[in-house]
Write a protein that holds these residues in place. Structure first.
Motif, mmCIF file in Angstrom:
data_model
loop_
_atom_site.group_PDB
_atom_site.id
_atom_site.type_symbol
_atom_site.label_atom_id
_atom_site.label_comp_id
_atom_site.label_asym_id
_atom_site.label_seq_id
_atom_site.Cartn_x
_atom_site.Cartn_y
_atom_site.Cartn_z
ATOM 1 N N THR A 292 83.616 -100.014 -36.457
ATOM 2 C CA THR A 292 84.771 -99.336 -37.086
ATOM 3 C C THR A 292 84.145 -97.872 -36.963
ATOM 4 O OG1 THR A 292 83.446 -99.888 -39.066
ATOM 5 C CG2 THR A 292 85.505 -101.063 -38.673
ATOM 6 N N ALA A 293 82.909 -97.683 -36.703
ATOM 7 C CA ALA A 293 82.510 -96.426 -36.466
ATOM 8 C C ALA A 293 81.133 -96.410 -35.699
ATOM 9 C CB ALA A 293 82.314 -95.478 -37.893
ATOM 10 N N LEU A 294 80.927 -95.395 -34.997
ATOM 11 C CA LEU A 294 79.415 -95.125 -34.312
ATOM 12 C C LEU A 294 78.859 -94.034 -34.548
ATOM 13 C CD1 LEU A 294 78.234 -96.275 -30.701
ATOM 14 C CD2 LEU A 294 77.958 -94.047 -31.396
ATOM 15 N N LEU A 295 77.727 -93.850 -35.123
ATOM 16 C CA LEU A 295 77.030 -92.380 -35.406
ATOM 17 C C LEU A 295 75.811 -92.407 -34.766
ATOM 18 C CD1 LEU A 295 78.144 -93.029 -39.224
ATOM 19 C CD2 LEU A 295 78.862 -91.037 -37.897
ATOM 20 N N TRP A 296 75.176 -91.218 -34.773
ATOM 21 C CA TRP A 296 73.781 -91.366 -34.168
ATOM 22 C C TRP A 296 72.716 -90.467 -35.266
ATOM 23 C CZ3 TRP A 296 72.355 -93.058 -29.650
ATOM 24 C CH2 TRP A 296 73.341 -93.347 -28.701
ATOM 25 N N LEU A 297 71.677 -91.074 -35.233
ATOM 26 C CA LEU A 297 70.451 -90.260 -35.805
ATOM 27 C C LEU A 297 69.341 -89.924 -34.675
ATOM 28 C CD1 LEU A 297 69.882 -92.144 -39.423
ATOM 29 C CD2 LEU A 297 71.291 -89.907 -38.750
ATOM 30 N N GLY A 298 69.292 -88.934 -34.172
ATOM 31 C CA GLY A 298 68.400 -88.732 -32.898
ATOM 32 C C GLY A 298 68.975 -89.530 -31.825
ATOM 33 N N THR A 299 68.223 -90.509 -31.307
ATOM 34 C CA THR A 299 68.809 -91.519 -30.234
ATOM 35 C C THR A 299 69.053 -92.784 -30.811
ATOM 36 O OG1 THR A 299 66.340 -91.871 -29.667
ATOM 37 C CG2 THR A 299 67.523 -90.179 -28.493
ATOM 38 N N ASN A 300 69.058 -93.128 -32.033
ATOM 39 C CA ASN A 300 69.092 -94.175 -32.451
ATOM 40 C C ASN A 300 70.630 -94.395 -32.999
ATOM 41 O OD1 ASN A 300 68.845 -96.763 -34.110
ATOM 42 N ND2 ASN A 300 67.477 -95.840 -35.646
ATOM 43 N N ALA A 301 71.355 -95.306 -32.474
ATOM 44 C CA ALA A 301 72.949 -95.456 -32.685
ATOM 45 C C ALA A 301 73.031 -96.398 -34.002
ATOM 46 C CB ALA A 301 73.763 -95.862 -31.714
ATOM 47 N N ALA A 302 73.915 -95.882 -35.092
ATOM 48 C CA ALA A 302 74.247 -96.858 -35.874
ATOM 49 C C ALA A 302 75.735 -97.102 -35.704
ATOM 50 C CB ALA A 302 74.156 -96.266 -37.360
ATOM 51 N N VAL A 303 76.144 -98.663 -35.577
ATOM 52 C CA VAL A 303 77.539 -99.063 -35.507
ATOM 53 C C VAL A 303 77.784 -99.827 -36.662
ATOM 54 C CG1 VAL A 303 78.936 -100.264 -33.845
ATOM 55 C CG2 VAL A 303 77.089 -99.102 -32.813
ATOM 56 N N THR A 304 79.059 -99.457 -37.421
ATOM 57 C CA THR A 304 79.492 -100.077 -38.591
ATOM 58 C C THR A 304 80.573 -100.910 -38.096
ATOM 59 O OG1 THR A 304 81.088 -98.287 -39.074
ATOM 60 C CG2 THR A 304 78.736 -98.078 -40.099
ATOM 61 N N LEU A 305 80.373 -102.137 -38.808
ATOM 62 C CA LEU A 305 81.414 -103.313 -38.365
ATOM 63 C C LEU A 305 82.338 -103.876 -39.114
ATOM 64 C CD1 LEU A 305 78.380 -105.510 -36.713
ATOM 65 C CD2 LEU A 305 80.187 -104.027 -35.419
ATOM 66 N N GLY A 306 83.500 -104.451 -38.837
ATOM 67 C CA GLY A 306 84.381 -104.946 -39.802
ATOM 68 C C GLY A 306 83.756 -106.405 -40.389
ATOM 69 N N ASP A 307 82.811 -106.916 -40.029
ATOM 70 C CA ASP A 307 82.141 -108.042 -41.018
ATOM 71 C C ASP A 307 81.339 -107.494 -42.101
ATOM 72 O OD1 ASP A 307 79.917 -107.372 -39.575
ATOM 73 O OD2 ASP A 307 79.643 -109.351 -38.587
ATOM 74 N N GLY A 308 81.178 -106.139 -42.335
ATOM 75 C CA GLY A 308 80.301 -105.621 -43.505
ATOM 76 C C GLY A 308 78.834 -105.373 -43.191
ATOM 77 N N ARG A 309 78.355 -105.557 -41.773
ATOM 78 C CA ARG A 309 77.054 -105.196 -41.303
ATOM 79 C C ARG A 309 77.137 -103.664 -40.584
ATOM 80 N NH1 ARG A 309 75.470 -109.393 -37.268
ATOM 81 N NH2 ARG A 309 77.637 -108.815 -36.349
ATOM 82 N N LEU A 310 75.925 -103.346 -40.699
ATOM 83 C CA LEU A 310 75.703 -102.002 -39.868
ATOM 84 C C LEU A 310 74.582 -102.330 -38.812
ATOM 85 C CD1 LEU A 310 75.299 -98.078 -41.089
ATOM 86 C CD2 LEU A 310 73.419 -99.456 -39.488
#
Ligand SMILES: [Zn+2]
Ligand SMILES: [Zn+2]
Lengths: 343, 324
Positions: free
Chosen positions: A25-43
């Motif tokens: 549902t979203a992809l965001l960056w902290l430096g070179t670490n990607a965070a992907v949020t998901l439809g099943d409630g996990r990041l």
């Protein structure tokens, strides 16, 4: 743009795919670490070159996400009514809980330290460092979108029949109601706060020049605009919702009034779903409804294929340094392009 | 792009106290092997907690075309998109509306919004009617009449609370408004759920079964009353005449037309063409091949106010291929 099977997308040479088991549902960056949020409630954290590290956060789907104003964590909003702070070490802290509500919008500003969530008909604000809501703003109907200017002071809220301008750090001053019939679904503020643009249910954008509240209409889209991106100078606003990325000029005081937009990365019969300007160069990343991802240069009509067809591109983002581009498709495919490797 | 199958959506209407909550609780609690996401307007009425129950706020807005009948439910667009992010955790959606709600904006939402259309499709509108109070309701409100008019399936509930004569009057009044819906007579909404849920394509074949215009002019009790008109043609319908006729009809009379449905046989076309509409918004597509034994009869049903059966039949016949 030619996109035949013979084309070798850049990701094959300078990046990698990560398959996740739910819809990003979203992809965001902290430096070179990607965070992907998901439809099943996990990041899912995807650190450079490492395996995806999923963290359970919400009971249902993660509907919204932004970077925490302090830049060290991701903030998520879920259909379980929770707003959480998720750190790269996997720690999850609850910032708010609104039972039976969906948290569909989040915005944050490192400049002002403000965090804002759209919860039903209320915008809830956390001032710098607060771990519980500081104040809230009610609007007449459900919030369709939130936006902050570059200073993180001016807050725009899109809703039915218009938008409301507020001061995000001060709930008692300067509320401006902007009326325009229709359902306003998303919004963006010019970085200097000179213009507010909203996306309409019937497609197209509505805009207000904030100096004199003059209305602007930007039409001709085939689908709803869901993605906005400003270039680093605030000169161009790239938008999704058509077969090409549509870029509106905002350099003069009239903005795009009376001017034609620039079209980039057009693919006949395709639909641009995501746009993201490179943070430093005049290059636009474009994601389409058929899973293709491409890079378009503003200076000319050249485009470069980054990824091949698949499920619709749901999220697309550069890291701050402009060295990584990440995207997520509805079927769980995530692409990470490493621009360092290319140099 | 390969089209993914859409999620079927059942819309539940009916006045407060008619038995909607009873039906909803059965849908949520019975062991039918299907998982339903339920969109309700007041969570408090339902006794069951479930993370697939979503609160709606019934936010209706007019489209920017300036027409008062072209309204959609903005909250449903949002909720359906949100639910699709947890794809795979449910099989179908049930939407409950408040007793006073006009069903048109709900139905139109599924015709108008491209993103909703790509993901979900309106399966049936189910109206729960209280046998004891419906005749009075029909006298005081347009909503009660419209909820019956919009229905694909009607549950005539609480029949144990009326006598045989009263029940017959209720039946006739319902049939006068909507001759086409499937009518189930129930106590405590006891009906097999497969008669209500996931009926498929609005029960379109139903319109092929009913006889056209069985109502005579004498049944027309009220000037403002909603009636249904059904049309048929044994001769194939020419799309190049039919489409403009239907478009003109809905442009001119859209505010009065609550629902329309049709199954059409076009000349030299193996596929049945189905069309449906709410007010002036239309949706049509090839549905499936005609079966070898199936007579290629074209049928249309209109439900609305001020419908003139003779004019409609004439207009429809003018679209048919003339006998040589
Ligand atoms: Zn209309
Ligand atoms: Zn009457």
């Amino acid at each position: 743009m030619a996109t035949t099977a013979a084309d070798s997308p850049l990701i094959q040479r300078h990046g990698r795919h990560v398959e996740l088991e739910a819809a990003p549902t979203a992809l965001l960056w902290l430096g070179t670490n990607a965070a992907v949020t998901l439809g099943d409630g996990r990041l899912c954290w995807i650190p450079d070159g490492e395996d995806a590290q999923p963290v359970p956060v919400h009971g249902g789907a993660i509907l919204s996400a932004c970077r925490h104003p302090d830049g060290t964590a991701i903030v998520t909003g879920g259909d379980d009514g929770q707003i959480c702070r998720v750190s790269p070490d996997g720690a999850v802290t609850q910032l708010g809980h609104f039972p039976r509500k969906w948290v569909e919008h989040l915005a944050a500003s490192p400049a002002s330290g403000l965090l804002v969530a759209g919860v039903g008909k209320e915008a809830i604000a956390w001032t710098r460092g607060a771990d519980a809501p500081s104040h809230r703003y009610a609007v007449a109907s459900t919030i369709g979108g939130l936006a902050l200017d570059a200073k993180g002071k001016r807050l725009a809220v899109a809703h039915y029949n218009g938008a409301t301008l507020l001061y995000g750090t001060n709930p008692d001053s300067g509320r401006v109601a902007l009326a325009w019939t229709g359902s306003h679904l998303a919004c963006t503020l010019h970085p200097e706060g000179r213009f507010l643009l909203t996306a309409l249910q019937e497609t197209g954008l509505h805009g207000w020049r904030l100096a004199d509240l003059r209305d602007m209409r930007m039409s001709g889209y085939t689908a709803k605009t869901r993605s906005f991106s400003w270039d680093r100078k605030g000169k161009w606003l790239a938008t999704s919702g058509d077969a090409a990325a549509i870029l509106w000029p905002f350099d003069g005081k009239d903005g795009p009034m009376g001017k034609a937009p620039l079209l980039r990365a057009e693919r006949k019969g395709a639909l641009v779903t995501q746009v993201a300007f490179h943070p430093k160069d005049e290059v636009l990343a474009v994601g389409y409804g058929d899973g293709i991802v491409a890079l378009a240069r503003l200076a000319d009509e050249n485009t470069l294929l980054l990824d091949t067809a698949g499920a619709p591109v749901a999220t697309l983002a550069w890291n701050d340094a402009g060295t990584r581009l990440g995207w997520g498709c509805e079927d769980g495919r995530v692409g990470i392009l490493n621009m360092d490797a290319r140099a | 792009m390969a089209a993914e199958p859409t999620i079927p959506v059942t819309v539940l209407t009916g006045y407060l106290g008619a038995g909607k909550t009873t039906l909803l609780n059965r849908i949520l609690s019975e062991n039918h092997g299907r998982r339903y996401a339920v969109i309700v307007n007041e969570f408090g009425e339902i006794g069951i907690d479930n993370d697939l129950i979503v609160d709606a706020d019934e936010e209706v807005f007019e489209m920017n075309n300036g027409c008062i009948c072209c309204t959609v439910r903005g909250d449903l667009i949002r909720i359906i998109e949100g639910l699709m992010k947890r794809k795979g955790t449910f099989d179908a959606i049930v939407i409950e509306t408040t007793g006073l709600a006009d069903p048109a904006p709900v139905a139109q939402t599924f015709f108008v919004d491209d993103d909703v259309r790509a993901r979900a499709s309106l399966d049936a509108i189910v109206t729960v009617v209280d046998a004891r109070h419906i005749l009075q309701r029909l006298e005081d409100s347009h909503e009660a009449e419209e909820q019956i008019a919009f229905a694909d399936v009607i549950l005539l509930n609480k029949i144990d609370l009326v006598d045989a004569q009263e029940l017959e009057r209720v039946r006739q009044r319902i049939r006068a408004i909507n001759a086409q819906a499937r009518l189930h007579e129930t106590q405590n909404c006891v009906v097999p759920l497969e008669e209500v849920l996931e009926r498929g394509a609005f029960d379109l074949d139903r319109i092929l079964e009913i006889e056209p215009n069985f109502l005579s002019e004498d049944d027309h009790e009220h000037d403002d009353a909603i009636t249904s008109v059904s049309l048929r043609s044994e001769a194939a319908i020419r799309p190049e005449l039919f489409m403009p006729w239907l478009r003109m009809l809905t442009t001119n009379q859209g505010q009065d037309i609550l629902r329309l449905k049709g199954v059409l046989a076009f000349p030299d076309e193996e596929q049945r063409y189905v069309v449906q509409g709410v007010h002036m918004l239309l949706d049509g597509d090839h549905q499936r091949a005609w079966k070898p034994e199936e007579p290629r009869t074209s049928r249309m049903v209109f439900i609305g106010r001020n419908l003139d059966p003779a004019t409609l039949q004439q207009g429809f016949e003018a679209c048919a291929v003339r006998a040589a």
